[in-house]
Design a protein around this motif. Structure first.
Motif, short mmCIF file in Angstrom:
data_model
loop_
_atom_site.label_atom_id
_atom_site.label_comp_id
_atom_site.label_asym_id
_atom_site.label_seq_id
_atom_site.Cartn_x
_atom_site.Cartn_y
_atom_site.Cartn_z
N THR A 340 0.83 -1.20 0.00
CA THR A 340 0.00 0.00 0.00
C THR A 340 0.86 1.25 0.00
O THR A 340 0.59 2.22 -0.73
CB THR A 340 -0.92 0.00 1.23
N ASN A 341 1.93 1.25 0.81
CA ASN A 341 2.84 2.40 0.83
C ASN A 341 3.57 2.57 -0.50
O ASN A 341 3.82 3.69 -0.95
CB ASN A 341 3.86 2.23 1.96
N ARG A 344 1.13 4.20 -2.93
CA ARG A 344 0.75 5.57 -2.60
C ARG A 344 1.91 6.54 -2.65
O ARG A 344 1.73 7.71 -3.04
CB ARG A 344 0.15 5.61 -1.20
N HIS A 345 3.12 6.10 -2.27
CA HIS A 345 4.19 7.06 -2.05
C HIS A 345 5.46 6.82 -2.86
O HIS A 345 6.21 7.76 -3.08
CB HIS A 345 4.60 7.05 -0.56
N THR A 380 3.44 7.03 7.88
CA THR A 380 3.17 6.25 6.67
C THR A 380 2.62 4.87 6.98
O THR A 380 2.46 4.06 6.09
CB THR A 380 4.47 6.10 5.85
#
Length: 416
Positions: A340-341, A344-345, A380
């Protein structure tokens, strides 16, 4: 805290003080118990002294057996003496005190047993000798002082007063020193009893750590079971109702005719919101505890989560035999949160996931070729992830220099 002056300390241990008599009474009361071990060893030698070497060895063995049989009673009496006269509570040792007296003969390797033997056969007799020295100091001091006073009082009338003799001076000195001797013996006795007749501090700390680890594992397992229950309830209850609602709204949207435009718009919006709510609920259920993880294991669960990532994912899983369900759940959520991180990032173009079992350790790593710079302190989700890993005695490491790449590595014990 203000320190006690030397004069006040001296008065507190003066020969006529309550503390002096308490310490003397405590040390004197221990003499019979502290000599009891040697008394048991020597009772047969006083009754019968054999000349045959076989009888001597037999006598020694019988004496030692009797000492071992008497250890529990002697230890209990010593603890009671410390509590009654000093208020010193010496805890029991479950491994030594529980059971029958002859159990000591079957567990001769017990460290508690040999600490108790050390007190009753070595330290205790030395303390008893110290206590006898204290008693002798009191007796000699009183005798010398009384004798000198009697000699002075019985001098003939009209004769010049007799100066204080050497015995009188020695008696006064002994009476002044005896309370401090009693203090020294009392402190040594109390410390030795607490150290040798009570639980070993290192062993108790080790036992406490084991108890806390078991309690922690029970709490973690209970939380995991509760998550599974919530997942089943949502899957079998609310999720099915939302599926039915979305189907009915979709059917109404496709089949109803002659409905005003405003009403149809409401049906369309309700249908879309129902589908979004169903998708969010599925994500929530999957986040609680994916059913595939329990049914088919970590390999299938990680394959499913990797398939939903909009990036190329290289997956390698070698986790046989399976770890405990709680550890598998932690490994799954590590990968899920890390992906997921990444999405997203990281602005990455590919991800590599490796889950390997080596002995009793499950090692999981998630590496991407993104921009890096991941910092757990920036919220995060990595902080919570590290906390969850530590809840099962795992280790969490992240390497994410600015410019990338980023690697999250977790090592988990396969069994709690």
């Amino acid at each position: 805290m203000a320190s006690v002056s030397p004069a006040r300390r001296a008065l507190a241990h003066a020969p006529w003080s309550r503390a002096a008599w308490r310490d003397t009474a405590f040390t004197a009361s221990g003499v019979p118990l502290q000599f009891a071990g040697w008394a048991i060893l020597g009772v047969f030698w006083m009754i019968w002294t054999p000349s045959n070497i076989t009888f001597i060895l037999l006598l020694i063995c019988v004496s030692l057996v009797l000492v071992l049989l008497a250890l529990r009673w002697l230890t209990a009496w010593q603890r009671e003496r410390c509590w009654a006269m000093l208020g010193l509570d010496i805890p029991r040792m479950p491994d030594f005190d529980d059971g029958r007296p002859w159990d000591a003969l079957r567990d001769l390797r017990s460290p508690e047993l040999w600490r108790v033997v050390q007190y009753h056969l070595v330290v205790g007799p030395l303390l008893a000798i110290g206590a006898l020295t204290v008693i002798a100091a009191w007796a000699a001091g009183l005798s010398f002082a009384v004798y000198d006073a009697f000699a002075w009082a019985s001098s003939p009338l009209g004769s010049p007063p007799r100066p204080t003799g050497v015995l009188g001076l020695a008696g006064v000195l002994l009476l002044a020193v005896a309370p401090w001797m009693a203090v020294a013996v009392r402190r040594a006795d109390a410390r030795a009893a607490a150290a040798l007749l009570g639980p070993d501090r290192a062993r108790e700390l080790e036992r406490r750590v084991e108890d806390l680890a078991e309690q922690r594992a029970s709490v973690v397992d209970a939380a995991d079971i509760e998550r599974r229950r919530i997942e089943r309830d949502l899957h079998d209850g609310a999720q099915q109702r939302l599926v039915s609602l979305a189907l009915n709204l979709g059917l109404a949207r496709e089949t109803l005719t002659g409905v005003p435009q405003e009403a149809m718009q409401v049906i369309v919006e309700a249908h879309e919101e129902a589908k979004e709510a169903l998708a969010e609920l599925r994500d929530l259920v999957r986040g609680l505890h994916p059913a595939v993880l329990e049914d088919r294991g970590l390999d299938a669960a990680l394959s499913g989560v990797a398939a939903r990532v909009p990036l190329p994912v290289r997956l390698r899983v070698e986790v046989e035999p399976r770890a405990s369900s709680t550890v598998e759940a932690v490994a799954y959520f590590v990968v899920s949160e890390a992906l997921t991180n990444v999405v997203r990032h990281a602005r990455a173009s590919s991800v590599e996931i490796v889950a390997l079992r080596r002995g009793e350790v499950l090692r999981v790593s998630v590496a991407d070729d993104g921009v890096g710079g991941a910092d757990p302190s920036r919220g995060t989700g990595l902080t919570g992830l590290a906390r969850r890993v530590r809840s099962v005695d795992g280790t969490f490491r992240i390497i994410s220099p600015a410019g990338g790449p980023t690697t999250v590595t977790v090592e988990l014990p396969c069994a709690l």
